[in-house]
Design an enzyme around this catalytic site. Sequence first.
Site, PDB file in Angstrom:
ATOM      1  CG  HIS A   9      -8.583  -2.818  -2.384  1.00  0.00           C
ATOM      2  ND1 HIS A   9      -9.519  -2.098  -3.093  1.00  0.00           N
ATOM      3  CD2 HIS A   9      -8.331  -2.103  -1.260  1.00  0.00           C
ATOM      4  CE1 HIS A   9      -9.807  -0.989  -2.436  1.00  0.00           C
ATOM      5  NE2 HIS A   9      -9.112  -0.969  -1.290  1.00  0.00           N
ATOM      6  CG  ASN A  61     -11.929  -0.475   3.923  1.00  0.00           C
ATOM      7  OD1 ASN A  61     -12.226  -0.969   5.001  1.00  0.00           O
ATOM      8  ND2 ASN A  61     -10.774   0.130   3.703  1.00  0.00           N
ATOM      9  CG  ASP A 112      -2.042   0.973   1.129  1.00  0.00           C
ATOM     10  OD1 ASP A 112      -3.205   0.535   1.052  1.00  0.00           O
ATOM     11  OD2 ASP A 112      -1.774   2.195   1.136  1.00  0.00           O
TER      12      ASP A 112
HETATM   13  P1  DGP Z   1      -9.501   1.609   0.341  1.00  0.00           P
HETATM   14  O1  DGP Z   1      -9.570   2.837   1.191  1.00  0.00           O
HETATM   15  O2  DGP Z   1      -9.965   0.369   1.069  1.00  0.00           O
HETATM   16  O3  DGP Z   1     -10.181   1.789  -0.995  1.00  0.00           O
HETATM   17  O4  DGP Z   1      -7.967   1.386   0.080  1.00  0.00           O
HETATM   18  C1  DGP Z   1      -7.284   1.895  -1.026  1.00  0.00           C
HETATM   19  C2  DGP Z   1      -5.829   1.797  -0.715  1.00  0.00           C
HETATM   20  O5  DGP Z   1      -5.114   1.911  -1.921  1.00  0.00           O
HETATM   21  C3  DGP Z   1      -5.319   2.912   0.197  1.00  0.00           C
HETATM   22  O6  DGP Z   1      -4.878   2.329   1.427  1.00  0.00           O
HETATM   23  C4  DGP Z   1      -4.152   3.523  -0.559  1.00  0.00           C
HETATM   24  C5  DGP Z   1      -3.890   2.544  -1.677  1.00  0.00           C
HETATM   25  N1  DGP Z   1      -3.494   3.151  -2.912  1.00  0.00           N
HETATM   26  C6  DGP Z   1      -4.161   4.107  -3.608  1.00  0.00           C
HETATM   27  N2  DGP Z   1      -3.501   4.422  -4.740  1.00  0.00           N
HETATM   28  C7  DGP Z   1      -2.389   3.631  -4.754  1.00  0.00           C
HETATM   29  C8  DGP Z   1      -1.312   3.486  -5.675  1.00  0.00           C
HETATM   30  O7  DGP Z   1      -1.229   4.140  -6.718  1.00  0.00           O
HETATM   31  N3  DGP Z   1      -0.360   2.576  -5.352  1.00  0.00           N
HETATM   32  C9  DGP Z   1      -0.421   1.826  -4.208  1.00  0.00           C
HETATM   33  N4  DGP Z   1       0.576   0.955  -3.995  1.00  0.00           N
HETATM   34  N5  DGP Z   1      -1.428   1.931  -3.333  1.00  0.00           N
HETATM   35  C10 DGP Z   1      -2.391   2.829  -3.602  1.00  0.00           C
END
Ligand code: DGP
Length: 114
Positions: free
Chosen positions: A100, A87, A30
């Site tokens: 996810h 979520n 993340d």
């Molecule tokens: P949620 O809030 O459950 O939809 O989680 C989305 C997650 O995705 C959040 O913890 C941050 C992560 N995230 C968003 N954009 C990117 C990205 O471009 N790369 C990575 N590695 N994570 C990301």
Amino acid sequence: MTDTIFNKIIRREIPADIVYEDEHVLAFRDINPQAPVHVLFIPKVAKATLNDLSMDDAEYVGRLMVAAASYAKQEGFAEKGYRTVINCNHDGGQTVFHIHLHLLAGRSLHWPPG
Ligand code: DGP
């Protein structure tokens, strides 16, 4: 459904720290970690939210759980413990509309979550 940043990661159009991949699942760190270990497990075929699943998708979503548990064992923190979270929509805190599974580990996690 619309294309998301996670599809771009699957297609390698944007970089990510990928830690696991199989035919159906991709996992990467993340970008905004909430624990020392914070990995996202995503299906390669996107559906937006848990609400889009039917019983026919039990394997589709189950693969995320099994992949996360295997990763926890492989990395050596399975016995100590970890948390998995999906979520859903606004009140669930979902911001990326490609299902996810969050895997969080490496610290003692609080309950109830915020
Ligand atoms: P949620 O809030 O459950 O939809 O989680 C989305 C997650 O995705 C959040 O913890 C941050 C992560 N995230 C968003 N954009 C990117 C990205 O471009 N790369 C990575 N590695 N994570 C990301």
